[in-house]
Write an enzyme that holds these catalytic residues in place. Sequence first.
Site, PDB file in Angstrom:
ATOM      1  N   GLY A  91       0.847  -1.202   0.000  1.00  0.00           N
ATOM      2  CA  GLY A  91       0.000   0.000   0.000  1.00  0.00           C
ATOM      3  C   GLY A  91       0.877   1.245   0.000  1.00  0.00           C
ATOM      4  O   GLY A  91       0.534   2.258   0.609  1.00  0.00           O
ATOM      5  N   GLY A 127      -0.586   4.673  -0.932  1.00  0.00           N
ATOM      6  CA  GLY A 127      -1.823   5.069  -0.240  1.00  0.00           C
ATOM      7  C   GLY A 127      -1.674   6.260   0.686  1.00  0.00           C
ATOM      8  O   GLY A 127      -0.577   6.788   0.914  1.00  0.00           O
ATOM      9  N   LEU A 176      -2.190   6.497   4.007  1.00  0.00           N
ATOM     10  CA  LEU A 176      -1.474   6.278   5.273  1.00  0.00           C
ATOM     11  C   LEU A 176       0.035   6.353   5.056  1.00  0.00           C
ATOM     12  O   LEU A 176       0.761   6.984   5.820  1.00  0.00           O
ATOM     13  CB  LEU A 176      -1.853   4.909   5.846  1.00  0.00           C
ATOM     14  CG  LEU A 176      -1.172   4.592   7.178  1.00  0.00           C
ATOM     15  CD1 LEU A 176      -1.863   5.321   8.313  1.00  0.00           C
ATOM     16  CD2 LEU A 176      -1.160   3.101   7.453  1.00  0.00           C
ATOM     17  N   ALA A 177       0.495   5.694   3.990  1.00  0.00           N
ATOM     18  CA  ALA A 177       1.932   5.689   3.707  1.00  0.00           C
ATOM     19  C   ALA A 177       2.439   7.115   3.509  1.00  0.00           C
ATOM     20  O   ALA A 177       3.446   7.518   4.089  1.00  0.00           O
ATOM     21  CB  ALA A 177       2.211   4.839   2.474  1.00  0.00           C
ATOM     22  N   ARG A 186      -0.452  -1.118  -6.727  1.00  0.00           N
ATOM     23  CA  ARG A 186      -0.805  -1.600  -8.072  1.00  0.00           C
ATOM     24  C   ARG A 186      -0.264  -0.722  -9.187  1.00  0.00           C
ATOM     25  O   ARG A 186       0.028  -1.192 -10.272  1.00  0.00           O
ATOM     26  CB  ARG A 186      -2.316  -1.700  -8.210  1.00  0.00           C
ATOM     27  CG  ARG A 186      -2.866  -3.007  -7.675  1.00  0.00           C
ATOM     28  CD  ARG A 186      -4.345  -2.977  -7.683  1.00  0.00           C
ATOM     29  NE  ARG A 186      -4.834  -1.773  -7.007  1.00  0.00           N
ATOM     30  CZ  ARG A 186      -6.111  -1.520  -6.768  1.00  0.00           C
ATOM     31  NH1 ARG A 186      -7.029  -2.343  -7.181  1.00  0.00           N
ATOM     32  NH2 ARG A 186      -6.489  -0.435  -6.130  1.00  0.00           N
ATOM     33  N   VAL A 225      -1.353  -7.915  -5.005  1.00  0.00           N
ATOM     34  CA  VAL A 225      -1.144  -8.785  -3.838  1.00  0.00           C
ATOM     35  C   VAL A 225      -1.686 -10.203  -4.030  1.00  0.00           C
ATOM     36  O   VAL A 225      -1.345 -11.096  -3.274  1.00  0.00           O
ATOM     37  CB  VAL A 225      -1.761  -8.199  -2.557  1.00  0.00           C
ATOM     38  CG1 VAL A 225      -1.000  -6.974  -2.100  1.00  0.00           C
ATOM     39  CG2 VAL A 225      -3.230  -7.903  -2.727  1.00  0.00           C
ATOM     40  N   ASP A 266      -2.279   0.397  17.264  1.00  0.00           N
ATOM     41  CA  ASP A 266      -3.360   1.264  17.725  1.00  0.00           C
ATOM     42  C   ASP A 266      -2.637   2.577  17.971  1.00  0.00           C
ATOM     43  O   ASP A 266      -1.928   2.713  18.984  1.00  0.00           O
ATOM     44  CB  ASP A 266      -3.992   0.733  19.015  1.00  0.00           C
ATOM     45  CG  ASP A 266      -5.169   1.599  19.454  1.00  0.00           C
ATOM     46  OD1 ASP A 266      -5.062   2.838  19.315  1.00  0.00           O
ATOM     47  OD2 ASP A 266      -6.183   1.060  19.912  1.00  0.00           O
ATOM     48  N   HIS A 267      -2.773   3.519  17.062  1.00  0.00           N
ATOM     49  CA  HIS A 267      -1.855   4.659  17.130  1.00  0.00           C
ATOM     50  C   HIS A 267      -2.081   5.528  18.368  1.00  0.00           C
ATOM     51  O   HIS A 267      -1.219   6.309  18.739  1.00  0.00           O
ATOM     52  CB  HIS A 267      -1.875   5.489  15.832  1.00  0.00           C
ATOM     53  CG  HIS A 267      -3.130   6.274  15.647  1.00  0.00           C
ATOM     54  ND1 HIS A 267      -4.270   5.729  15.137  1.00  0.00           N
ATOM     55  CD2 HIS A 267      -3.414   7.566  15.905  1.00  0.00           C
ATOM     56  CE1 HIS A 267      -5.211   6.651  15.110  1.00  0.00           C
ATOM     57  NE2 HIS A 267      -4.719   7.782  15.562  1.00  0.00           N
ATOM     58  N   ASP A 302     -14.950   1.964  15.119  1.00  0.00           N
ATOM     59  CA  ASP A 302     -13.864   2.861  14.724  1.00  0.00           C
ATOM     60  C   ASP A 302     -13.081   3.389  15.932  1.00  0.00           C
ATOM     61  O   ASP A 302     -11.883   3.630  15.840  1.00  0.00           O
ATOM     62  CB  ASP A 302     -14.452   4.039  13.930  1.00  0.00           C
ATOM     63  CG  ASP A 302     -13.386   4.843  13.212  1.00  0.00           C
ATOM     64  OD1 ASP A 302     -12.472   4.205  12.634  1.00  0.00           O
ATOM     65  OD2 ASP A 302     -13.445   6.077  13.225  1.00  0.00           O
ATOM     66  N   HIS A 345      -9.366   2.224  20.411  1.00  0.00           N
ATOM     67  CA  HIS A 345      -8.683   3.303  21.138  1.00  0.00           C
ATOM     68  C   HIS A 345      -9.223   3.511  22.563  1.00  0.00           C
ATOM     69  O   HIS A 345      -8.458   3.582  23.521  1.00  0.00           O
ATOM     70  CB  HIS A 345      -8.801   4.627  20.365  1.00  0.00           C
ATOM     71  CG  HIS A 345      -8.466   4.493  18.917  1.00  0.00           C
ATOM     72  ND1 HIS A 345      -7.362   3.809  18.475  1.00  0.00           N
ATOM     73  CD2 HIS A 345      -9.084   4.951  17.790  1.00  0.00           C
ATOM     74  CE1 HIS A 345      -7.311   3.859  17.152  1.00  0.00           C
ATOM     75  NE2 HIS A 345      -8.354   4.538  16.713  1.00  0.00           N
TER      76      HIS A 345
HETATM   77  P1  NAD Z   1      -5.604   3.870   0.545  1.00  0.00           P
HETATM   78  O1  NAD Z   1      -6.851   3.427  -0.141  1.00  0.00           O
HETATM   79  O2  NAD Z   1      -5.212   5.293   0.459  1.00  0.00           O
HETATM   80  O3  NAD Z   1      -4.388   2.994   0.008  1.00  0.00           O
HETATM   81  C1  NAD Z   1      -4.513   1.634  -0.306  1.00  0.00           C
HETATM   82  C2  NAD Z   1      -3.239   1.132  -0.961  1.00  0.00           C
HETATM   83  O4  NAD Z   1      -3.412  -0.243  -1.301  1.00  0.00           O
HETATM   84  C3  NAD Z   1      -2.854   1.850  -2.256  1.00  0.00           C
HETATM   85  O5  NAD Z   1      -1.438   1.970  -2.256  1.00  0.00           O
HETATM   86  C4  NAD Z   1      -3.287   0.838  -3.354  1.00  0.00           C
HETATM   87  O6  NAD Z   1      -2.535   0.926  -4.529  1.00  0.00           O
HETATM   88  C5  NAD Z   1      -3.024  -0.457  -2.665  1.00  0.00           C
HETATM   89  N1  NAD Z   1      -3.797  -1.584  -3.221  1.00  0.00           N
HETATM   90  C6  NAD Z   1      -5.154  -1.714  -3.244  1.00  0.00           C
HETATM   91  N2  NAD Z   1      -5.487  -2.897  -3.839  1.00  0.00           N
HETATM   92  C7  NAD Z   1      -4.336  -3.522  -4.162  1.00  0.00           C
HETATM   93  C8  NAD Z   1      -3.997  -4.759  -4.776  1.00  0.00           C
HETATM   94  N3  NAD Z   1      -4.937  -5.633  -5.185  1.00  0.00           N
HETATM   95  N4  NAD Z   1      -2.674  -5.063  -4.933  1.00  0.00           N
HETATM   96  C9  NAD Z   1      -1.721  -4.202  -4.543  1.00  0.00           C
HETATM   97  N5  NAD Z   1      -1.970  -3.027  -3.946  1.00  0.00           N
HETATM   98  C10 NAD Z   1      -3.252  -2.673  -3.772  1.00  0.00           C
HETATM   99  O7  NAD Z   1      -5.772   3.386   2.079  1.00  0.00           O
HETATM  100  P2  NAD Z   1      -5.108   4.049   3.383  1.00  0.00           P
HETATM  101  O8  NAD Z   1      -5.981   5.165   3.849  1.00  0.00           O
HETATM  102  O9  NAD Z   1      -3.695   4.326   3.132  1.00  0.00           O
HETATM  103  O10 NAD Z   1      -5.291   2.892   4.457  1.00  0.00           O
HETATM  104  C11 NAD Z   1      -4.477   1.736   4.490  1.00  0.00           C
HETATM  105  C12 NAD Z   1      -4.756   0.928   5.730  1.00  0.00           C
HETATM  106  O11 NAD Z   1      -4.486   1.703   6.873  1.00  0.00           O
HETATM  107  C13 NAD Z   1      -6.206   0.481   5.898  1.00  0.00           C
HETATM  108  O12 NAD Z   1      -6.205  -0.739   6.585  1.00  0.00           O
HETATM  109  C14 NAD Z   1      -6.801   1.556   6.787  1.00  0.00           C
HETATM  110  O13 NAD Z   1      -7.923   1.109   7.498  1.00  0.00           O
HETATM  111  C15 NAD Z   1      -5.628   1.810   7.696  1.00  0.00           C
HETATM  112  N6  NAD Z   1      -5.646   3.127   8.331  1.00  0.00           N
HETATM  113  C16 NAD Z   1      -5.481   4.256   7.592  1.00  0.00           C
HETATM  114  C17 NAD Z   1      -5.449   5.480   8.200  1.00  0.00           C
HETATM  115  C18 NAD Z   1      -5.243   6.753   7.422  1.00  0.00           C
HETATM  116  O14 NAD Z   1      -5.039   7.794   8.073  1.00  0.00           O
HETATM  117  N7  NAD Z   1      -5.249   6.739   6.112  1.00  0.00           N
HETATM  118  C19 NAD Z   1      -5.595   5.565   9.603  1.00  0.00           C
HETATM  119  C20 NAD Z   1      -5.760   4.401  10.327  1.00  0.00           C
HETATM  120  C21 NAD Z   1      -5.765   3.183   9.678  1.00  0.00           C
END
Ligand code: NAD
Length: 500
Positions: free
Chosen positions: A13, A16, A18-19, A47, A87, A178-179, A236, A241
């Site tokens: 991911g 995405g 979060l990253a 992807r 994946v 759990d941040h 949530d 939390h």
């Molecule tokens: P996002 O939708 O922004 O990113 C999802 C990522 O997964 C993307 O990089 C996408 O390319 C990749 N992806 C999706 N399907 C794929 C596949 N079949 N093969 C390869 N890669 C694939 O999601 P996010 O907001 O970054 O969240 C990611 C995780 O973190 C989730 O479990 C979410 O619940 C958790 N989370 C996010 C936040 C936040 O602040 N964004 C906070 C708490 C928890």
Amino acid sequence: MQNEKVALFIIFGGSGDLARRKLYPSLFRLYQKGYLKDHFAVVGTARRPWTNEYYHNIIKESLADLKPDDAQATAFADHFYYQSHDVTNTEHYVVLRDLAAKLDQKYQLNGNRIYYMAMSPRFFGVIAGHLKSEQILTDAGFNRLIIEKPFGHDFQSAKELNSEIRTSFSEDQIYRIDHYLGKEMVQNISAIRFGNNIIESLWNNRYIDNIQITLSESLGVEERAGYYETAGAMRDMVQNHISQIATLLAMEPPVSFSAEDIRNEKIKVLRCLHIDTIEEAKRNFVRGQYGAATIDGQQLDNYRDADQVATDSNTETFVAGKMEFENFRWSGVPFFVRTGKRLAQKATRVDVVFKQVPQNIFKAASDNDELAPNVLTIYIEPTEGFGLRANAKQIGQGYATRPVDLDFRHSARATANSPEAYERLLLDALNGDSTNFTHWDELAQTWRFADVIEQAWAQEPAADFPNYVSGSMGPKAADELLARDGAKWVFDPARPEIEN
Ligand code: NAD
């Protein structure tokens, strides 16, 4: 220079939200502080068909808020590699294995690997399975899996997910994030409790009347409506939390401050968490959903009007409830918890309300019949610190009393320099320290607790949604819940001018 850590991160991911918002800036701060230096590399997978150069620009963009030195940002980004990866495609893991082996050699990483699941939980199982079957897990160094919330949708699905990842990783290799456990003042709960005799000595049902935990947000669901609609505030915020904060407040002093001793105490007190019957759940928990309002001229719409939300949605954006730990220390002390969106103020705090003195001997001298209760407040967000409300004599003739606040807040400068939650947790994972991560046994208990409330609510869809206006502190039922036990919310921020 700090003690340098050696590892390969593989982030699933990598493109995405979060990253970009959390992981890359946190890794960069660890780099600036010297924890990450020469012997680390990061593989980002997603992807999209990106090149390494494009990925490097994404990394640098994600650091913009930190205003980094250009050369330092470039040197940092050079440690990042991108792999376009589906994946579910086994061949892609073969490519990933080869890339990982190459980077291991190039950066001398000793086979240390951290796998970060920053994508939809429905893929966690398939990724974990492939990491093992395609031999990406190494024998030489450590293999640690960091996994994001949500961890399941209920006890059954969490258990299934856990079984899936346990086929590849042992419990001590799994770091469930759990941040909130990475936040300064959540970690400080233990220091305040176990470092102060005047607090720990009173920390029981003889002296404490009730404990209140509030996680209030002022924003609505914004762009997370799709996910939120399937989760709601209970899943949530409360199951994870809030339950974690309650556990830190309720647990017995650990034998030592080691991860294992703390976890043992957390699990022990969670086993004392009273699990309601359906009837009790209906009485002890209230739910709400925000409705439209105009605040300071700004129009805010109903939750039900948000994109990807059903027009008759039964999803709760607010929860208040009573948790009870049935043991010698806490019998009879309610832990009132509350969380919601579009509330009057964004804040995370704990208010510990102490029992009154047996008799108010100042009654004749004061306008009030009752003395104000002593309250210990732990401010978690947005300010950090703690305060104690005590009664003192008013200046002047006579013995009228008034409550005064002994208040300590960390300075803005100190908090600006303190590590961000994800930064702390990533460093903990690099150190193999699981203190601030959630063990499966903790999750199992909190899901069992949350499931009953969800079941109670599923039986009776909310007839009164939306039942609180944006900008308020939730539905009236949340105040009535406390009133039943002769209590009221300590945190009751001034409500903005609302036109409904
Ligand atoms: P996002 O939708 O922004 O990113 C999802 C990522 O997964 C993307 O990089 C996408 O390319 C990749 N992806 C999706 N399907 C794929 C596949 N079949 N093969 C390869 N890669 C694939 O999601 P996010 O907001 O970054 O969240 C990611 C995780 O973190 C989730 O479990 C979410 O619940 C958790 N989370 C996010 C936040 C936040 O602040 N964004 C906070 C708490 C928890």
